[in-house]
Each structure stands twice: as C-alpha cells, then as structure tokens.
Design a protein around this motif. Structure first.
Motif, PDB file in Angstrom:
ATOM      1  N   ILE A 133       1.004  -1.213  -0.165  1.00 33.39           N
ATOM      2  CA  ILE A 133       0.001  -0.069   0.116  1.00 33.39           C
ATOM      3  C   ILE A 133       0.762   1.196   0.002  1.00 33.39           C
ATOM      4  CG2 ILE A 133      -1.802   1.234   1.240  1.00 33.39           C
ATOM      5  CD1 ILE A 133      -2.939  -1.155   0.055  1.00 33.39           C
ATOM      6  N   LEU A 134       1.859   1.237   0.803  1.00 39.35           N
ATOM      7  CA  LEU A 134       2.819   2.345   0.943  1.00 39.35           C
ATOM      8  C   LEU A 134       3.651   2.449  -0.543  1.00 39.35           C
ATOM      9  CD1 LEU A 134       4.893   1.755   4.194  1.00 39.35           C
ATOM     10  CD2 LEU A 134       3.354   3.732   3.661  1.00 39.35           C
ATOM     11  N   ALA A 135       3.895   1.681  -1.249  1.00 35.76           N
ATOM     12  CA  ALA A 135       4.658   1.560  -2.444  1.00 35.76           C
ATOM     13  C   ALA A 135       3.777   2.260  -3.440  1.00 35.76           C
ATOM     14  CB  ALA A 135       5.023   0.362  -3.204  1.00 35.76           C
ATOM     15  N   ALA A 136       2.295   1.820  -3.529  1.00 37.92           N
ATOM     16  CA  ALA A 136       1.456   2.074  -4.439  1.00 37.92           C
ATOM     17  C   ALA A 136       1.161   3.675  -4.029  1.00 37.92           C
ATOM     18  CB  ALA A 136       0.048   1.596  -4.153  1.00 37.92           C
ATOM     19  N   ARG A 137       1.083   4.120  -2.976  1.00 33.18           N
ATOM     20  CA  ARG A 137       0.574   5.550  -2.649  1.00 33.18           C
ATOM     21  C   ARG A 137       2.089   6.474  -3.217  1.00 33.18           C
ATOM     22  NH1 ARG A 137      -4.250   7.107  -2.554  1.00 33.18           N
ATOM     23  NH2 ARG A 137      -5.663   6.267  -1.228  1.00 33.18           N
ATOM     24  N   ARG A 138       3.059   5.864  -2.923  1.00 37.09           N
ATOM     25  CA  ARG A 138       4.270   6.578  -3.424  1.00 37.09           C
ATOM     26  C   ARG A 138       4.603   6.667  -4.824  1.00 37.09           C
ATOM     27  NH1 ARG A 138       8.111   3.799   1.449  1.00 37.09           N
ATOM     28  NH2 ARG A 138       7.225   4.923   3.148  1.00 37.09           N
ATOM     29  N   ALA A 139       3.905   5.878  -5.375  1.00 35.10           N
ATOM     30  CA  ALA A 139       4.008   5.793  -6.827  1.00 35.10           C
ATOM     31  C   ALA A 139       2.868   6.671  -7.485  1.00 35.10           C
ATOM     32  CB  ALA A 139       3.751   4.369  -7.557  1.00 35.10           C
ATOM     33  N   GLY A 140       2.008   7.266  -6.627  1.00 35.84           N
ATOM     34  CA  GLY A 140       0.977   8.081  -7.082  1.00 35.84           C
ATOM     35  C   GLY A 140      -0.156   7.496  -7.894  1.00 35.84           C
ATOM     36  N   MET A 141      -0.568   6.187  -7.245  1.00 33.01           N
ATOM     37  CA  MET A 141      -1.532   5.289  -7.883  1.00 33.01           C
ATOM     38  C   MET A 141      -2.570   5.038  -6.749  1.00 33.01           C
ATOM     39  SD  MET A 141       0.862   2.439  -9.734  1.00 33.01           S
ATOM     40  CE  MET A 141       2.159   2.859 -10.898  1.00 33.01           C
ATOM     41  N   THR A 142      -3.761   4.465  -7.126  1.00 30.06           N
ATOM     42  CA  THR A 142      -4.703   4.127  -6.054  1.00 30.06           C
ATOM     43  C   THR A 142      -4.766   2.773  -5.651  1.00 30.06           C
ATOM     44  OG1 THR A 142      -6.061   5.968  -7.183  1.00 30.06           O
ATOM     45  CG2 THR A 142      -7.277   4.391  -6.139  1.00 30.06           C
ATOM     46  N   PRO A 143      -4.729   2.766  -4.521  1.00 28.62           N
ATOM     47  CA  PRO A 143      -4.614   1.144  -3.868  1.00 28.62           C
ATOM     48  C   PRO A 143      -5.668   0.674  -3.444  1.00 28.62           C
ATOM     49  CG  PRO A 143      -3.654   2.501  -2.352  1.00 28.62           C
ATOM     50  CD  PRO A 143      -3.961   3.416  -3.292  1.00 28.62           C
ATOM     51  N   VAL A 144      -5.994  -0.735  -3.594  1.00 32.20           N
ATOM     52  CA  VAL A 144      -7.109  -1.500  -3.165  1.00 32.20           C
ATOM     53  C   VAL A 144      -6.394  -2.382  -2.030  1.00 32.20           C
ATOM     54  CG1 VAL A 144      -8.726  -2.946  -3.610  1.00 32.20           C
ATOM     55  CG2 VAL A 144      -8.652  -1.224  -4.875  1.00 32.20           C
ATOM     56  N   GLY A 145      -7.114  -2.323  -0.924  1.00 36.34           N
ATOM     57  CA  GLY A 145      -6.189  -3.368   0.294  1.00 36.34           C
ATOM     58  C   GLY A 145      -7.208  -4.528   0.458  1.00 36.34           C
ATOM     59  N   PHE A 146      -6.706  -5.762   0.094  1.00 37.05           N
ATOM     60  CA  PHE A 146      -7.234  -7.119   0.129  1.00 37.05           C
ATOM     61  C   PHE A 146      -6.991  -7.638   1.544  1.00 37.05           C
ATOM     62  CE2 PHE A 146      -6.949 -11.710  -0.900  1.00 37.05           C
ATOM     63  CZ  PHE A 146      -8.240 -11.982  -0.501  1.00 37.05           C
ATOM     64  N   GLU A 147      -7.917  -7.556   2.365  1.00 32.28           N
ATOM     65  CA  GLU A 147      -7.787  -8.007   3.738  1.00 32.28           C
ATOM     66  C   GLU A 147      -7.724  -9.582   3.781  1.00 32.28           C
ATOM     67  OE1 GLU A 147     -11.145  -6.114   5.200  1.00 32.28           O
ATOM     68  OE2 GLU A 147     -10.217  -4.399   5.904  1.00 32.28           O
ATOM     69  N   ASN A 148      -6.618 -10.203   3.366  1.00 26.99           N
ATOM     70  CA  ASN A 148      -6.240 -11.668   3.255  1.00 26.99           C
ATOM     71  C   ASN A 148      -6.153 -12.192   4.682  1.00 26.99           C
ATOM     72  OD1 ASN A 148      -5.387 -14.045   3.095  1.00 26.99           O
ATOM     73  ND2 ASN A 148      -4.546 -13.839   0.947  1.00 26.99           N
ATOM     74  N   PRO A 149      -6.667 -12.952   5.280  1.00 25.43           N
ATOM     75  CA  PRO A 149      -6.556 -13.490   6.566  1.00 25.43           C
ATOM     76  C   PRO A 149      -5.013 -14.099   6.832  1.00 25.43           C
ATOM     77  CG  PRO A 149      -8.306 -14.711   5.681  1.00 25.43           C
ATOM     78  CD  PRO A 149      -7.946 -13.499   4.682  1.00 25.43           C
ATOM     79  N   ASN A 150      -4.736 -14.749   5.763  1.00 25.47           N
ATOM     80  CA  ASN A 150      -3.542 -15.412   5.712  1.00 25.47           C
ATOM     81  C   ASN A 150      -2.173 -14.303   5.597  1.00 25.47           C
ATOM     82  OD1 ASN A 150      -4.334 -18.077   6.332  1.00 25.47           O
ATOM     83  ND2 ASN A 150      -5.026 -18.088   4.102  1.00 25.47           N
ATOM     84  N   SER A 151      -2.603 -13.034   5.638  1.00 24.72           N
ATOM     85  CA  SER A 151      -1.580 -12.106   5.632  1.00 24.72           C
ATOM     86  C   SER A 151      -1.723 -11.022   6.751  1.00 24.72           C
ATOM     87  CB  SER A 151      -1.529 -11.181   4.349  1.00 24.72           C
ATOM     88  OG  SER A 151      -1.309 -12.028   3.177  1.00 24.72           O
ATOM     89  N   PRO A 152      -1.803 -11.455   8.063  1.00 24.15           N
ATOM     90  CA  PRO A 152      -2.015 -10.823   9.334  1.00 24.15           C
ATOM     91  C   PRO A 152      -1.294  -9.761   9.629  1.00 24.15           C
ATOM     92  CG  PRO A 152      -0.736 -12.702   9.869  1.00 24.15           C
ATOM     93  CD  PRO A 152      -0.956 -12.918   8.271  1.00 24.15           C
ATOM     94  N   GLY A 153      -1.699  -8.917  10.499  1.00 23.96           N
ATOM     95  CA  GLY A 153      -1.021  -7.451  10.810  1.00 23.96           C
ATOM     96  C   GLY A 153      -0.607  -6.627  10.147  1.00 23.96           C
ATOM     97  N   GLN A 154      -1.462  -6.456   8.740  1.00 23.74           N
ATOM     98  CA  GLN A 154      -1.059  -5.247   7.895  1.00 23.74           C
ATOM     99  C   GLN A 154      -2.059  -4.252   8.060  1.00 23.74           C
ATOM    100  OE1 GLN A 154       1.599  -6.347   5.750  1.00 23.74           O
ATOM    101  NE2 GLN A 154       1.481  -7.857   7.365  1.00 23.74           N
ATOM    102  N   ASP A 155      -1.443  -2.970   7.777  1.00 24.32           N
ATOM    103  CA  ASP A 155      -1.952  -1.785   7.861  1.00 24.32           C
ATOM    104  C   ASP A 155      -2.534  -1.401   6.395  1.00 24.32           C
ATOM    105  OD1 ASP A 155      -2.840   0.738   8.281  1.00 24.32           O
ATOM    106  OD2 ASP A 155      -0.990   1.626   9.163  1.00 24.32           O
TER     107      ASP A 155
END
Length: 222
Positions: free
Chosen positions: A175-197
């Motif tokens: 998400i940070l990389a997408a924002r820094r690239a000037g892009m629009t991020p969609v966050g997929f809340e994958n339960p197997n990728s826990p602890g992500q902001d």
C-alpha cells in the motif's frame, strides 16, 4: 467507451494464497540455520523482497553467506514446493476479475517483490501464465517495496499513467509503495496476511469476488 485506466496486481496474498507457505518454508530454513524468528515479527516482512528479508536476518543472527545466497536457498525450496504441488488455485475472484479486465480491454500487469523466476513458477502452478503478458519482479528494480519502483516500472511497461493505475495489494509495504507511486491502492484483507495496515487504501475488501472493472475505475479521481 474505453476504460482509461490500468490495474496492477501484487502476487503473494493477492493472486495466490502463498504467505502461509512462504512463512513455513522460511521457518524451516531458519531452523536449519540455527535460529528462530517469531511469527509476530515475520508479519512485518510481508510484502518486502526475499533479499531484503535475508539481509535483515544476516545482520540480526550473524548468518554465513550473503543475503542473496540465503534468499536463493530459501526460494529454491519454495519453487520446489510449487513444482511438486498439485491442485493449486488462484485466490477466489481473481479469474473472474481478470476475465472482466480482458473483456473491457483494460491493461493489467503483475508487480511483485519476488524475482521473475518465482513469478513464472507461481503463475504456472496456479494456471495464470497465459493471462499475464506483463510482469515486474524485485530483480527488475534496484529498490523493492515499499519503494514505488516496481509499480512505476510496471506502469511504464503498460504505457499507463501512474495516476490512472489501480493497485491491488494485501500488505502494508504494498500500500505504501502504491501511494508513493501516485497510484490508487485497493487493500485486500487476506486473513493469511495478518497484521497489515491497509488504512492507506482507497477501498478495503475482504474478498476479491465481486470486484469489477467499473468498480475499480470509480475509485480514480476525476
């Protein structure tokens, strides 16, 4: 009327539910090397390149070998798993979204911190090789996520304006990389990728099923 935008996909945790596999192989290899890394700390590594992960491990545990050699050894184990496994599928909703993008002539690419050989092995294992003509790996850029380089190179290869790119990610670093690239991020809340902001995402979803080109286009600024 043509949809004037492009979509960039992360791979691990977005196209394929691979994070538990990566963590298991990482932990097994760490045990061989004589150290343990707590799961609650491992979550902070999600979305970063394998080399950067092993650079941190080498510094912390004084491991023998270079970060590249350590990373290569771990990733060889992961690719062996992919070659041996059967019945691996993309994350639900991915095939339908890709089909919709193709129908609407919306360009898309894969942009992953993994190296291109791992990308190719993963796409082959989950049956998506024919769909991804364009992909960028961590070995294609000098600095991996959360730097924007991977996404910017993917947009360049598509001939897309970064401001007209939607990025689908499951990690803080993505998400940070997408924002820094000037892009629009969609966050997929994958339960197997826990602890992500994923608070920086323009949209957060708990499933990729139901995502359509029109819904993604609507997220972009006018």
């Amino acid at each position: 009327m043509a949809m004037d935008f492009a979509v960039l996909f992360d791979m691990d945790g977005v196209l394929f539910d691979s994070e538990p596999i990566h963590e298991r192989i990482f932990s097994e290899y760490a045990e061989e090397l004589g150290f343990a890394f707590p799961p609650d700390e491992y979550v902070r590594l999600i979305g970063t390149s394998s080399v950067s992960q092993w650079r941190l491990m080498k510094e912390r545990f004084a491991l023998p070998g270079t970060p590249q050699e350590l990373s290569d050894a771990k990733m060889e184990r992961y690719k062996a798993f992919l070659r041996a496994a059967t019945g691996l599928d993309p994350i639900p909703g991915v095939p339908e979204l890709l089909a919709g993008l193709r129908t609407e002539d919306v360009p898309f690419a894969l942009a992953s911190s993994n190296t291109t050989d791992v990308i190719e092995a993963t796409l082959s294992a989950i049956g998506l090789t024919p769909l991804f003509v364009t992909y960028v790996g961590g070995n294609d850029v000098t600095v991996a996520k959360p730097a924007p380089d991977i996404f910017l190179l993917a947009a360049q290869r598509l001939g897309a304006d970064p401001a007209r790119c939607v990025v689908i990610e499951d990690s803080t670093n993505g998400i940070l990389a997408a924002r820094r690239a000037g892009m629009t991020p969609v966050g997929f809340e994958n339960p197997n990728s826990p602890g992500q902001d994923l608070s920086g995402a323009a949209l957060r979803v708990s499933t990729l099923a139901g995502l359509t080109p029109a819904r993604l286009l609507a997220l972009l600024p006018d």
